[in-house]
Each structure stands twice: as structure tokens, then as C-alpha cells.
Design an enzyme around this catalytic site. Structure first.
Site, PDB file in Angstrom:
ATOM      1  N   SER A 135      33.979  24.839  37.924  1.00 10.87           N
ATOM      2  CA  SER A 135      34.967  24.356  36.942  1.00 10.87           C
ATOM      3  C   SER A 135      34.304  23.338  36.027  1.00 10.87           C
ATOM      4  O   SER A 135      33.362  22.649  36.439  1.00 10.87           O
ATOM      5  CB  SER A 135      36.135  23.679  37.674  1.00 10.87           C
ATOM      6  OG  SER A 135      36.984  23.020  36.755  1.00 10.87           O
ATOM      7  N   TYR A 147      38.609  17.388  44.158  1.00  6.63           N
ATOM      8  CA  TYR A 147      38.451  18.675  43.458  1.00  6.63           C
ATOM      9  C   TYR A 147      37.198  18.678  42.581  1.00  6.63           C
ATOM     10  O   TYR A 147      36.357  19.561  42.695  1.00  6.63           O
ATOM     11  CB  TYR A 147      39.691  18.997  42.613  1.00  6.63           C
ATOM     12  CG  TYR A 147      39.552  20.331  41.906  1.00  6.63           C
ATOM     13  CD1 TYR A 147      39.665  21.527  42.607  1.00  6.63           C
ATOM     14  CD2 TYR A 147      39.281  20.397  40.540  1.00  6.63           C
ATOM     15  CE1 TYR A 147      39.519  22.754  41.969  1.00  6.63           C
ATOM     16  CE2 TYR A 147      39.134  21.617  39.898  1.00  6.63           C
ATOM     17  CZ  TYR A 147      39.263  22.795  40.610  1.00  6.63           C
ATOM     18  OH  TYR A 147      39.105  24.018  39.975  1.00  6.63           O
TER      19      TYR A 147
HETATM   20  N1  LIG Z   1      43.023  28.096  36.663  1.00  6.56           N
HETATM   21  C1  LIG Z   1      42.205  27.150  36.197  1.00  6.56           C
HETATM   22  O1  LIG Z   1      42.542  26.425  35.238  1.00  6.56           O
HETATM   23  C2  LIG Z   1      40.832  26.992  36.794  1.00  6.56           C
HETATM   24  C3  LIG Z   1      39.881  26.272  36.069  1.00  6.56           C
HETATM   25  C4  LIG Z   1      38.606  26.114  36.577  1.00  6.56           C
HETATM   26  C5  LIG Z   1      38.282  26.655  37.793  1.00  6.56           C
HETATM   27  N2  LIG Z   1      39.218  27.341  38.506  1.00  6.56           N
HETATM   28  C6  LIG Z   1      38.812  27.908  39.791  1.00  6.56           C
HETATM   29  O2  LIG Z   1      39.039  29.293  39.772  1.00  6.56           O
HETATM   30  C7  LIG Z   1      39.173  29.769  41.106  1.00  6.56           C
HETATM   31  C8  LIG Z   1      40.331  30.729  41.187  1.00  6.56           C
HETATM   32  O3  LIG Z   1      41.516  30.020  40.903  1.00  6.56           O
HETATM   33  P1  LIG Z   1      42.690  30.630  40.009  1.00  6.56           P
HETATM   34  O4  LIG Z   1      42.798  29.789  38.801  1.00  6.56           O
HETATM   35  O5  LIG Z   1      42.557  32.076  39.861  1.00  6.56           O
HETATM   36  O6  LIG Z   1      43.935  30.222  40.929  1.00  6.56           O
HETATM   37  P2  LIG Z   1      45.004  31.093  41.747  1.00  6.56           P
HETATM   38  O7  LIG Z   1      45.698  32.047  40.830  1.00  6.56           O
HETATM   39  O8  LIG Z   1      45.821  30.082  42.461  1.00  6.56           O
HETATM   40  O9  LIG Z   1      44.128  31.925  42.767  1.00  6.56           O
HETATM   41  C9  LIG Z   1      43.549  31.336  43.912  1.00  6.56           C
HETATM   42  C10 LIG Z   1      43.081  32.431  44.830  1.00  6.56           C
HETATM   43  O10 LIG Z   1      42.429  31.839  45.970  1.00  6.56           O
HETATM   44  C11 LIG Z   1      43.012  32.364  47.169  1.00  6.56           C
HETATM   45  N3  LIG Z   1      42.987  31.351  48.213  1.00  6.56           N
HETATM   46  C12 LIG Z   1      43.498  30.101  48.169  1.00  6.56           C
HETATM   47  N4  LIG Z   1      43.344  29.497  49.354  1.00  6.56           N
HETATM   48  C13 LIG Z   1      42.727  30.386  50.173  1.00  6.56           C
HETATM   49  C14 LIG Z   1      42.324  30.351  51.530  1.00  6.56           C
HETATM   50  N5  LIG Z   1      42.544  29.282  52.317  1.00  6.56           N
HETATM   51  N6  LIG Z   1      41.711  31.451  52.052  1.00  6.56           N
HETATM   52  C15 LIG Z   1      41.507  32.549  51.287  1.00  6.56           C
HETATM   53  N7  LIG Z   1      41.873  32.638  49.998  1.00  6.56           N
HETATM   54  C16 LIG Z   1      42.487  31.571  49.445  1.00  6.56           C
HETATM   55  C17 LIG Z   1      44.441  32.743  46.786  1.00  6.56           C
HETATM   56  O11 LIG Z   1      44.942  33.784  47.609  1.00  6.56           O
HETATM   57  P3  LIG Z   1      45.972  33.605  48.848  1.00  6.56           P
HETATM   58  O12 LIG Z   1      46.954  32.544  48.484  1.00  6.56           O
HETATM   59  O13 LIG Z   1      46.569  34.970  49.020  1.00  6.56           O
HETATM   60  O14 LIG Z   1      45.116  33.225  50.011  1.00  6.56           O
HETATM   61  C18 LIG Z   1      44.231  33.288  45.367  1.00  6.56           C
HETATM   62  O15 LIG Z   1      43.830  34.616  45.402  1.00  6.56           O
HETATM   63  C19 LIG Z   1      39.295  28.528  41.999  1.00  6.56           C
HETATM   64  O16 LIG Z   1      38.068  28.298  42.653  1.00  6.56           O
HETATM   65  C20 LIG Z   1      39.590  27.420  41.001  1.00  6.56           C
HETATM   66  O17 LIG Z   1      39.138  26.167  41.471  1.00  6.56           O
HETATM   67  C21 LIG Z   1      40.482  27.539  38.035  1.00  6.56           C
END
Ligand SMILES: NC(=O)c1ccc[n+]([C@@H]2O[C@H](COP(=O)([O-])OP(=O)(O)OC[C@H]3O[C@@H](n4cnc5c(N)ncnc54)[C@H](OP(=O)(O)O)[C@@H]3O)[C@@H](O)[C@H]2O)c1
Length: 254
Positions: A135, A147
Site C-alpha cells: 500500500s 497497518y
Molecule cells: N482498498 C484499498 O484502498 C487498499 C489500498 C491499498 C492496499 N490495499 C490492500 O489490498 C489488499 C486487498 O484488500 P481489498 O482492498 O481488496 O479489501 P477487501 O475487499 O476487504 O478484501 C480483502 C480480502 O482478504 C481476505 N481476508 C481477510 N482476512 C483474511 C484472513 N484472516 N484469512 C484469509 N483471507 C482473509 C478477504 O476474504 P474473507 O473475508 O472471505 O476471508 C477478502 O477476500 C489488502 O492487502 C489491503 O491491505 C487495499
């Protein structure tokens, strides 16, 4: 890992950026191993993508969940996407230690362990790719502390690996997006308003930038010009100045 059956393993494949990786990697991989806790959501991919889908429901916050995924990764995958992760809203001291440990285990420990399991077969074969979803929050400190620090680890880890793997044929990337429209903020309990404007990116665009950067050999991928400029400016600022600016703008809840 068979030369004629290209396999990708994607963690956090049930929503957001992980789902965008599923859609895109289904185009040039034969087998997709999909990891998350919600098995029902993962199974929906079976009807949606042309690739063969293997569902691996696992909680990456637990040693058992990580061990199951490590065992699958160690069988050999061509592409590993360490994407699962979570944020927490509010200041560090507002969270109990188990919640913070849970975040560290998903955001950092699983990335460490799955990468370690994936690399030996990749190196033996002389090809493969590991994409670690980090990120822009990893480039500076913020009030949630845990984070940003977890993402700083993911970026620095990936940069170090890229040096260690130079010449092996295995590529590594730290994907560092800014705000992306996913379930991330809602799950973290953050109120981010309408999620419009130049700072908000679509997950599919983030993934297409990531894969274009991977093809170019770029180790740190920052999608969109706006965030490239932002990160470039932060890089140029002395740390004490960045810290002072962030402290000035972060005056909520005092
Ligand atoms: N959205 C943003 O603005 C943003 C910005 C920068 C970086 N990121 C990074 O992008 C990545 C993906 O996030 P996203 O934005 O796509 O968010 P999201 O829509 O909330 O997706 C998160 C994913 O991680 C899985 N997950 C969460 N906890 C878990 C666990 N304990 N075991 C296995 N799977 C788990 C969730 O699936 P389940 O709940 O089914 O387990 C879901 O598929 C993350 O690493 C986040 O830090 C996001």
C-alpha cells in the site's frame, strides 16, 4: 507446477483487488487456487472464469490456515499473489492486542510464509512471479501505526527479495495502491464518504497496472499518476518533515 498447466494462487480472492486478480489471471492461467475464509464466495468463481478453480478456504490469521495454504503453494505455482489483508480504523491504542496481532498475522506473517514456501519450486524451474499487495500507506507513518508498518514491511521485503532473486528468473513485486473501491474501508469501520474523485481507483485498473509493471520488471508498482507523484514527493521529503506534515493534518479525536 507443470509446464502445460499454468497455476496461480491468490489470497483474499473473495472480494476487491483479489477478485480483480482472479478475473485477470484466469485469462492466462489454467488453474486458479483461491484462498479466503468465505468458501461460498470462493465457489462462485467456478461458474465465472474459464480456468479450473481450486477452492482453499483458510484463515490466514491462524497457524493451521497458513499451513494448509503453504502446503499447496509448496507443490508449485507459477504465480503467487499475496493479497489478503486488512486495515483497522482509529488510533493504535484503541485496539486490543489480539486484534492487532490478527492484522499482523494476515498482513505480514502469511506473506512471509507463503513466499518462503513458493520460492524453491520457482527457483528450480527458473520462472515464476510473486506479487505482494502492499500500500502507499507503507511509505509514511499514520495514526493506525500497525497497518502502515505492516505494508512498509511488505514493500521492503519484496525489494530485498528482488535483489536476492536477481538472475533466477523469478520476479517479485510490491503492489502499492492508494485508495481502491473495495470492501476494505467498510470492513475496517472507516467512513470514507462517496469514494469518488482522482484519489479513488478501480480494482481492475490496479491489477492491470500491476501486471504491466511486472512485465516491465518494475519491483515497486504504484498505480496511477496521482499516486506516483505523491509517493515521489514523499520520497524526496526528509522523514522529519513528512512526520510533521502528517501530524499537522491528523488532529482528529484528540
Ligand atoms: N482498498 C484499498 O484502498 C487498499 C489500498 C491499498 C492496499 N490495499 C490492500 O489490498 C489488499 C486487498 O484488500 P481489498 O482492498 O481488496 O479489501 P477487501 O475487499 O476487504 O478484501 C480483502 C480480502 O482478504 C481476505 N481476508 C481477510 N482476512 C483474511 C484472513 N484472516 N484469512 C484469509 N483471507 C482473509 C478477504 O476474504 P474473507 O473475508 O472471505 O476471508 C477478502 O477476500 C489488502 O492487502 C489491503 O491491505 C487495499
Amino acid at each position: 507446477m507443470s509446464p502445460d498447466r499454468r497455476t496461480a494462487l491468490i489470497t483474499g480472492a473473495s472480494s476487491g483487488i483479489g477478485a480483480a486478480f482472479v478475473r485477470r489471471l484466469a485469462v492466462d492461467h489454467d488453474v486458479l487456487v483461491l484462498v479466503a475464509r468465505d468458501e461460498t464466495r470462493l465457489r462462485q468463481w467456478e461458474q465465472r472464469v474459464p480456468a479450473t478453480v481450486e477452492v482453499l478456504a483458510a484463515d490466514l490469521a491462524t497457524p493451521e490456515g497458513r499451513a494448509a495454504v503453504e502446503a499447496r503453494v509448496a507443490q508449485g505455482v507459477d504465480t503467487l499473489v499475496n493479497n489478503a489483508g486488512l486495515g483497522l480504523s482509529g488510533p493504535f491504542v484503541g485496539h486490543d492486542i489480539e486484534t492487532l496481532q490478527h492484522q499482523l498475522d494476515v498482513n505480514v506473517t502469511s506473506v512471509l510464509r507463503l513466499t518462503h514456501a513458493a520460492l524453491p519450486p520457482m527457483i528450480a524451474r527458473g520462472s515464476g512471479a510473486v506479487i505482494n499487495v502492499s500500500s502507499v500507506a507503507g511509505f509514511f507513518g499514520s495514526r493506525s501505526a500497525g497497518y502502515g508498518a505492516s505494508k512498509a514491511w511488505v514493500t521492503t521485503f519484496s525489494e530485498g527479495l528482488a535483489i536476492a532473486l536477481n538472475g533466477t528468473g523469478v520476479r517479485v513485486q510490491a503492489l502499492c495502491p492508494g485508495f481502491v473501491r473495495t470492501e476494505f474501508h467498510e470492513r475496517a469501520g472507516m467512513d470514507v464518504g462517496s469514494r469518488t474523485g482522482p484519489l479513488w481507483l478501480d480494482a481492475d485498473r490496479v491489477v492491470s497496472d500491476s501486471l504491466a509493471d511486472l512485465a516491465r520488471g518494475r519491483v515497486v508498482s504504484v498505480p496511477s499518476l496521482t499516486y506516483k507523484i505523491l509517493v515521489g514527493v514523499i520520497d524526496l521529503m526528509p522523514r522529519r518533515v513528512t512526520g510533521a506534515v502528517l501530524r499537522r493534518f491528523d488532529r482528529r479525536d484528540r
